[in-house]
Scaffold this motif. Structure first.
Motif, PDB file in Angstrom:
ATOM      1  N   LYS A 114      13.411  -7.197  14.992  1.00 53.83           N
ATOM      2  CA  LYS A 114      12.007  -7.468  15.264  1.00 53.83           C
ATOM      3  C   LYS A 114      11.127  -7.301  14.026  1.00 53.83           C
ATOM      4  N   ALA A 115      11.331  -6.198  13.286  1.00 53.30           N
ATOM      5  CA  ALA A 115      10.390  -5.880  12.201  1.00 53.30           C
ATOM      6  C   ALA A 115      10.928  -4.727  11.385  1.00 53.30           C
ATOM      7  N   MET A 116      10.217  -4.460  10.296  1.00 49.30           N
ATOM      8  CA  MET A 116      10.515  -3.320   9.429  1.00 49.30           C
ATOM      9  C   MET A 116       9.250  -2.479   9.295  1.00 49.30           C
ATOM     10  N   VAL A 117       9.398  -1.171   9.449  1.00 51.84           N
ATOM     11  CA  VAL A 117       8.291  -0.235   9.265  1.00 51.84           C
ATOM     12  C   VAL A 117       8.751   0.845   8.301  1.00 51.84           C
ATOM     13  N   THR A 118       7.941   1.129   7.284  1.00 53.07           N
ATOM     14  CA  THR A 118       8.308   2.169   6.325  1.00 53.07           C
ATOM     15  C   THR A 118       7.074   2.820   5.737  1.00 53.07           C
ATOM     16  N   ASP A 119       7.204   4.083   5.371  1.00 48.35           N
ATOM     17  CA  ASP A 119       6.129   4.758   4.639  1.00 48.35           C
ATOM     18  C   ASP A 119       6.297   4.560   3.140  1.00 48.35           C
ATOM     19  N   GLY A 120       7.260   3.705   2.745  1.00 47.14           N
ATOM     20  CA  GLY A 120       7.448   3.326   1.354  1.00 47.14           C
ATOM     21  C   GLY A 120       6.908   1.936   1.102  1.00 47.14           C
ATOM     22  N   VAL A 121       7.514   1.236   0.138  1.00 49.10           N
ATOM     23  CA  VAL A 121       7.068  -0.109  -0.224  1.00 49.10           C
ATOM     24  C   VAL A 121       8.254  -1.057  -0.234  1.00 49.10           C
ATOM     25  N   MET A 122       7.956  -2.352  -0.384  1.00 47.02           N
ATOM     26  CA  MET A 122       8.988  -3.381  -0.379  1.00 47.02           C
ATOM     27  C   MET A 122       9.084  -4.030  -1.758  1.00 47.02           C
ATOM     28  N   ARG A 123      10.257  -4.598  -2.060  1.00 38.45           N
ATOM     29  CA  ARG A 123      10.430  -5.434  -3.248  1.00 38.45           C
ATOM     30  C   ARG A 123      10.245  -6.899  -2.876  1.00 38.45           C
ATOM     31  N   ASP A 124      10.116  -7.737  -3.892  1.00 34.57           N
ATOM     32  CA  ASP A 124      10.121  -9.188  -3.683  1.00 34.57           C
ATOM     33  C   ASP A 124       9.107  -9.598  -2.612  1.00 34.57           C
ATOM     34  N   GLY A 125       7.869  -9.164  -2.816  1.00 33.57           N
ATOM     35  CA  GLY A 125       6.853  -9.369  -1.785  1.00 33.57           C
ATOM     36  C   GLY A 125       6.749 -10.795  -1.288  1.00 33.57           C
TER      37      GLY A 125
END
Length: 242
Positions: A114-125
């Motif tokens: 369904k989705a991704m939730v994180t208190d960090g950040v993502m690469r390759d926005g």
């Protein structure tokens, strides 16, 4: 682990703001996952059981590019995710290295996550957005996870954005962020949240009509009686149309 379609439909009709209010009334104050914002505009409200992922601070002998091919890796974790879940990654607030990027998100889309939730950040926005996977995070970073983090495992209790999350807790995320509903509280939220949403919708209409807030929000007995009469009228109309 998949949620019943009616449960999903009910929670998709309730805002995270309403859910936090209901959980507060039930005695739970710490349910809103701090630091999680929609990565792309227009992301829909999503609902699903949490599939937890855990990172710890990097240790040089473990946080290597070779670790990406290990049995205990983010790649293996994606293959273990059940359809319909929401991946929740505990990145302990790291913002200088991405939890993961577009290729992994593309695989999650193929697996109907369904989705991704994180208190960090993502690469390759840009690539993450192009994948179509809804993501809630603190933003973007170019560096890979192993620059600052070591992946430890999945499906264990984590702390994400200051909230304790257990596998199977229910995640609801929308434009206000993401909230975790403990699985043991799900039935009460399903019972109370839709009515809270209807009540607050009525209150908004009353405010627009010029009514003052004292006694209206929260509603006193007089206004609750007015609301109940309104609901009875609405239900009667629905019955006639049905």
């Amino acid at each position: 682990m998949a949620l019943d379609a009616e449960i999903v439909k009910t929670l998709e009709g309730v805002t995270t703001a309403t859910i936090t209010t209901v959980l507060l009334k039930l005695g739970l104050r710490n349910t809103w996952i701090r630091g999680t914002k929609p990565l792309a505009e227009g992301q829909p409200r999503i609902v699903g059981p949490a599939f937890t992922l855990r990172f710890i601070p990097a240790r040089e002998d473990l946080a290597t590019t070779a670790s990406w091919s290990a049995p205990n890796s983010t790649r293996a974790a994606i293959e273990a995710m059940p359809e319909g879940c929401v991946a929740v990654a505990d990145a302990f607030g790291v913002t200088d290295a991405g939890v993961w990027g577009d290729i992994l998100c593309e695989r999650m889309v193929k697996r109907n996550i369904k989705a991704m939730v994180t208190d960090g950040v993502m690469r390759d926005g840009a690539g993450v957005k192009a994948s179509g996977l809804p993501v809630w995070s603190q933003g973007q970073a170019a560096s890979p996870s192993v620059a600052s983090m070591t992946f430890i495992g999945w499906e264990e209790p984590i702390g994400c954005g200051g909230v304790a999350i257990f596998p199977g807790d229910i995640i609801v995320a929308d434009q206000d962020g993401a909230v975790a509903i403990p699985a043991s509280f799900l039935d009460k939220v399903l019972e109370l949240a839709p009515e809270q949403e209807r009540l607050e919708g009525w209150v908004v209409e009353q405010v627009r009509a010029g009514h003052p807030l004292p006694g209206l929000y929260p509603a006193n007995e007089e206004n609750m009686a007015r609301y109940r009469a309104y609901r009875a009228e609405q239900e009667a109309k629905e019955g006639q149309n049905g």
